[in-house]
Scaffold this active site. Structure first.
Site, PDB file in Angstrom:
ATOM      1  CG  HIS A   1      73.630  19.972  77.056  1.00  0.00           C
ATOM      2  ND1 HIS A   1      73.423  20.799  77.963  1.00  0.00           N
ATOM      3  CD2 HIS A   1      72.627  20.469  75.910  1.00  0.00           C
ATOM      4  CE1 HIS A   1      72.530  21.758  77.599  1.00  0.00           C
ATOM      5  NE2 HIS A   1      72.148  21.254  76.632  1.00  0.00           N
TER       6      HIS A   1
ATOM      7  CD  GLU B   1      78.788  18.415  79.784  1.00  0.00           C
ATOM      8  OE1 GLU B   1      78.100  18.637  78.945  1.00  0.00           O
ATOM      9  OE2 GLU B   1      78.891  19.635  80.867  1.00  0.00           O
TER      10      GLU B   1
END
Lengths: 150, 150
Positions: free
Chosen positions: B47, B49
């Site tokens: 992902h 992040e």
């Protein structure tokens, strides 16, 4: 499970990271092993389950572990439980609990509690900015015909 | 935040992954950028992040981002929020919410709800096995003098 615990013990002795180990298994065959490598690789996301999931996906050439099961020496922290949900194995098995991890000095139970709070009330606060802009990537996604959903 | 949203849009157009982007910033200077690479790299943990945190830690040579802030185009899912807690930045900023992500077809809000259930009651169930064995890695950790806590 004994194997997951054994690699966790070996990992502490090796000095590579924390006392955690995990296995990805398919049809009773080992696909990949992971150990905690946070301090050894300067990667706060390198928990045993994440390392094992990434290795299993790389080995199998997929981003879904739908026919697999995961064995982990400790109850997954919220990061690792989230990773399990995104990898979508059939189920997972763990040995000790988040409470035992807390007694050993790890934040797992603390983070579970923090997740239930509103973003602005957490010890690491999250602030919403420009929410009207944030929908634009989803609009781009919606109008993309040849995307790969996950 | 506009930059995080722009890289999310560019990521959809590139076909590398989902509509998400994130930045790690220190003293108002960009440290690292991340985009969602789940389908492009067969990594369900990639992902935006997580990718940004891993890149920032590698660049700074640390497993803690204590003096940093994170900007992400969408509210972090539980996996990414967990990663933020382990990386320990000062705070983070997000644009659209988990509810907006759900409307776009992503599991973020679903996983938040699942986390609050007991392990055995979740859609991906977790089963406790041999809890008496699971404490052994922690015993090894406790008696190790030269360990690096995290």
């Amino acid at each position: 499970m004994e194997r997951a615990i054994q690699v966790a013990i070996e990992n502490v002795r090796s000095g590579r990271g924390g006392p955690f180990g995990a296995l990805v298994v398919r049809n009773n065959e080992l696909v990949a092993t992971g150990v905690n490598l946070v301090t050894g690789t300067n990667d706060p996301t390198a928990h045993a389950e994440i390392v094992a999931i990434r290795a299993a996906c790389e080995k199998l050439g997929t981003f879904q572990l739908s026919d697999c099961e995961i064995y982990t020496s400790c109850e997954p922290c919220p990061m690792c439980l989230g990773a399990i949900y995104w990898a979508r194995p059939k189920q997972f098995y763990y040995s000790c609990t988040r409470q035992a991890a807390a007694l050993a000095g790890f934040d797992d139970a603390f983070i579970y509690n923090e997740l239930c709070l509103a973003p602005g009330q957490r010890s690491i606060p999250g602030h919403c900015l420009s929410p009207e802009l944030g929908g634009k990537p989803f609009e781009e996604w919606a109008k993309t015909a040849n995307k790969v959903p996950y």
